[in-house]
Design a protein around this motif. Sequence first.
Motif, PDB file in Angstrom:
ATOM      1  N   SER A 195      -5.180   8.077   5.766  1.00 21.73           N
ATOM      2  CA  SER A 195      -5.035   6.641   5.577  1.00 21.73           C
ATOM      3  C   SER A 195      -3.638   6.338   5.045  1.00 21.73           C
ATOM      4  O   SER A 195      -3.165   6.994   4.099  1.00 21.73           O
ATOM      5  CB  SER A 195      -6.092   6.131   4.595  1.00 21.73           C
ATOM      6  OG  SER A 195      -5.740   4.858   4.100  1.00 21.73           O
ATOM      7  N   ILE A 247       1.492  -0.407   6.202  1.00 20.15           N
ATOM      8  CA  ILE A 247       0.506  -0.386   5.101  1.00 20.15           C
ATOM      9  C   ILE A 247       0.038  -1.799   4.797  1.00 20.15           C
ATOM     10  O   ILE A 247      -1.169  -2.057   4.628  1.00 20.15           O
ATOM     11  CB  ILE A 247       1.131   0.279   3.856  1.00 20.15           C
ATOM     12  CG1 ILE A 247       1.366   1.769   4.118  1.00 20.15           C
ATOM     13  CG2 ILE A 247       0.245   0.081   2.634  1.00 20.15           C
ATOM     14  CD1 ILE A 247       2.212   2.452   3.051  1.00 20.15           C
ATOM     15  N   GLN A 248       0.991  -2.740   4.726  1.00 17.09           N
ATOM     16  CA  GLN A 248       0.628  -4.137   4.448  1.00 17.09           C
ATOM     17  C   GLN A 248      -0.259  -4.722   5.538  1.00 17.09           C
ATOM     18  O   GLN A 248      -1.118  -5.570   5.282  1.00 17.09           O
ATOM     19  CB  GLN A 248       1.902  -4.966   4.284  1.00 17.09           C
ATOM     20  CG  GLN A 248       2.694  -4.631   3.040  1.00 17.09           C
ATOM     21  CD  GLN A 248       4.081  -5.273   3.021  1.00 17.09           C
ATOM     22  OE1 GLN A 248       4.422  -6.058   3.911  1.00 17.09           O
ATOM     23  NE2 GLN A 248       4.867  -4.935   2.012  1.00 17.09           N
ATOM     24  N   SER A 249      -0.037  -4.255   6.783  1.00 18.98           N
ATOM     25  CA  SER A 249      -0.850  -4.742   7.909  1.00 18.98           C
ATOM     26  C   SER A 249      -2.137  -3.955   8.058  1.00 18.98           C
ATOM     27  O   SER A 249      -2.929  -4.221   8.972  1.00 18.98           O
ATOM     28  CB  SER A 249      -0.032  -4.650   9.208  1.00 18.98           C
ATOM     29  OG  SER A 249       1.145  -5.415   9.117  1.00 18.98           O
ATOM     30  N   ASP A 250      -2.324  -2.981   7.169  1.00 16.17           N
ATOM     31  CA  ASP A 250      -3.536  -2.151   7.177  1.00 16.17           C
ATOM     32  C   ASP A 250      -3.733  -1.474   8.533  1.00 16.17           C
ATOM     33  O   ASP A 250      -4.852  -1.399   9.065  1.00 16.17           O
ATOM     34  CB  ASP A 250      -4.767  -3.003   6.826  1.00 16.17           C
ATOM     35  CG  ASP A 250      -5.949  -2.131   6.380  1.00 16.17           C
ATOM     36  OD1 ASP A 250      -5.692  -1.007   5.889  1.00 16.17           O
ATOM     37  OD2 ASP A 250      -7.099  -2.573   6.522  1.00 16.17           O
ATOM     38  N   TYR A 287       0.604   3.788  13.891  1.00 20.98           N
ATOM     39  CA  TYR A 287       1.925   3.939  13.298  1.00 20.98           C
ATOM     40  C   TYR A 287       2.467   5.312  13.672  1.00 20.98           C
ATOM     41  O   TYR A 287       2.439   6.259  12.886  1.00 20.98           O
ATOM     42  CB  TYR A 287       1.892   3.785  11.769  1.00 20.98           C
ATOM     43  CG  TYR A 287       3.238   4.095  11.143  1.00 20.98           C
ATOM     44  CD1 TYR A 287       4.327   3.262  11.353  1.00 20.98           C
ATOM     45  CD2 TYR A 287       3.422   5.246  10.375  1.00 20.98           C
ATOM     46  CE1 TYR A 287       5.569   3.558  10.809  1.00 20.98           C
ATOM     47  CE2 TYR A 287       4.657   5.560   9.831  1.00 20.98           C
ATOM     48  CZ  TYR A 287       5.732   4.716  10.050  1.00 20.98           C
ATOM     49  OH  TYR A 287       6.962   5.003   9.527  1.00 20.98           O
ATOM     50  N   ASN A 299       0.545   6.290   0.802  1.00 20.70           N
ATOM     51  CA  ASN A 299       1.473   5.543  -0.046  1.00 20.70           C
ATOM     52  C   ASN A 299       1.311   5.942  -1.507  1.00 20.70           C
ATOM     53  O   ASN A 299       2.281   6.188  -2.231  1.00 20.70           O
ATOM     54  CB  ASN A 299       1.240   4.047   0.128  1.00 20.70           C
ATOM     55  CG  ASN A 299       2.198   3.211  -0.710  1.00 20.70           C
ATOM     56  OD1 ASN A 299       3.396   3.441  -0.696  1.00 20.70           O
ATOM     57  ND2 ASN A 299       1.657   2.251  -1.425  1.00 20.70           N
ATOM     58  N   THR A 349      -3.987   1.584  11.186  1.00 20.28           N
ATOM     59  CA  THR A 349      -4.484   2.958  11.171  1.00 20.28           C
ATOM     60  C   THR A 349      -3.336   3.899  11.506  1.00 20.28           C
ATOM     61  O   THR A 349      -2.335   3.488  12.113  1.00 20.28           O
ATOM     62  CB  THR A 349      -5.607   3.149  12.199  1.00 20.28           C
ATOM     63  OG1 THR A 349      -5.067   2.912  13.511  1.00 20.28           O
ATOM     64  CG2 THR A 349      -6.764   2.201  11.923  1.00 20.28           C
ATOM     65  N   SER A 358      -2.550   3.848   3.348  1.00 20.01           N
ATOM     66  CA  SER A 358      -2.536   3.373   1.956  1.00 20.01           C
ATOM     67  C   SER A 358      -2.692   4.532   0.983  1.00 20.01           C
ATOM     68  O   SER A 358      -2.066   4.569  -0.077  1.00 20.01           O
ATOM     69  CB  SER A 358      -3.657   2.346   1.730  1.00 20.01           C
ATOM     70  OG  SER A 358      -4.933   2.921   1.975  1.00 20.01           O
TER      71      SER A 358
END
Length: 554
Positions: free
Chosen positions: A12, A139-142, A148, A17, A144, A14
């Motif tokens: 993931s 990440i901000q757009s969530d 990316y 991050n 997968t 996030s």
Amino acid sequence: MPDNQNFNFEISLSVLNHLGRNLYRNFITVLGEAISNAWDADAKNVWININRESSTFSIRDDGVGMDSDDFQNKFLKIGYSKRKDGGMKSASGRPFIGAKGIGKLALLSCAERISVFSRKQGLEYVGGLINNSDLDRAIQSDLTPEKYPLEGLNFDLISDLIDQHPQGTIVIFEDTKEQIRNSIAHIKKMLALSFRFTLIDKEFSIFVNDEQVSINDLKDLVQKTEFLWDINNCQDSFLNALGNLKHDKIELTTALDIKGFVASVELPRHLKITGTEERATIDLFVNGRLREKNLIKHIPTQRIVESYIYGQIHFDSMDSEGKDPFTSSREGVVEDDANFQALLDYLKRDALLRIFDDWDKYRLRRGEEGDVENERKTKKQRKARDLYTATQDEYRPEKDAPAKDQVDAWLDELRDDAEFNVSAYVDCFLSENLVRKYLEDKRVPLKPNIEKTAQEWRDREANRKGEANISFSIRKGNNDLSYLGMDDLAFSVERKKDGGKSQSLWTDAVSYRPVRNVVGHTGLLTENGKAHLSLAYENIKARVKKLVSGIDKG
């Protein structure tokens, strides 16, 4: 030609991050993760090149490298551990450093763009570009991980390296953060402290801007090291470089499966690594890599010796199959680990106690300040030795004088006797002058035979002054009491009680007089003489204290 397939993280974004970019704060730790990967990949060399003008740096190794499957399913698979496939060692037998498979994410924490180029012998490069700005948006757009993909590689970045890099990995960092403002000398020193295998394994070298990291980067520390404690016969070329030791190496042993050393420097400031804000400390290494800095912070003693010592403890068996005692950031050890606690217990209850006592003893023997918290010597003994040490330098010949070595040896030989005599003289001075003050205050008359003794000493002094052609007064006060020794003073104190028949203070004074006279005439006492004088002084001090405090008013 490069392998142009798309690559993406297998985690993931996030979570990536939080794990990667927020986990690592220390630039040396970031470099350390790349160096550790090179070690695990059986590289023989790691080259770090820093260009401050362009805010870029690169890390290149000559390890086995990766193909596309390795890059996607091992490097980009966060949490993948090479130990699952290859056990605890590399193909060449090196113990693996990596364990959790997240250390590689440290690479994301110190630059805007990170390009990873890697290839195995005979294959094309694989890899990709990680752009932290794009990653933030993903990440901000969530998004997968599949949405990316890593960007393609810009081979212009390594155009001058391709021909000399048949295998291995190159990581290019662009638009770096503030950490690379550190000097090359600083980075080399910190790497020398952080990676013991680069100093002890001839098959592995680290270069920073083409300068090899070596023991020479720690030469300031080496030159100022004066004492060394070797734990379980540690074999280390660093120890062989310690050529200015002031005492033979001291051997320590323990049943723990550790090796290492503790050393001390001449002054606390010598622990500061020149050109850095760092200080050398006692550190824990596992399989050649720094795992816990400053072990003493876990067992602080507040002893002065702490500010003089540094060292390295190697505890390789702490990292065994099925165990992972290290924190997620790889910058420390999980504190409740049983091996770690056993190590701290050994240091606290055994090694440090021995080291503290040895350090104090050998420092004092050399005429240096010791540990005031060590009960082996009293505060008075230490002050007496300090006075001797401060004074002896006034008698040392110039360094090029022919007899310097001989005179230095004499001064060192006199040190222990000077400590005793100086302390004894202070006792003598205080006890006799306090009794004089008491007799003056009580206006105790002196017997004729005592007055006669005082007059004899006064006449002798007058003759000596005449021989020396001295016409001024040299004695403060000219009354009879100032010419009397403790035996006559004690007799004058005690005679009023029972005619001088018990005379306990006088008995002690008579007992200590011949030994006291040796001290007064700068003579050297035998051990029996010192013991006799010390015992007599203890009795006299107790009686004088009782006398002048008003308890014994007679």
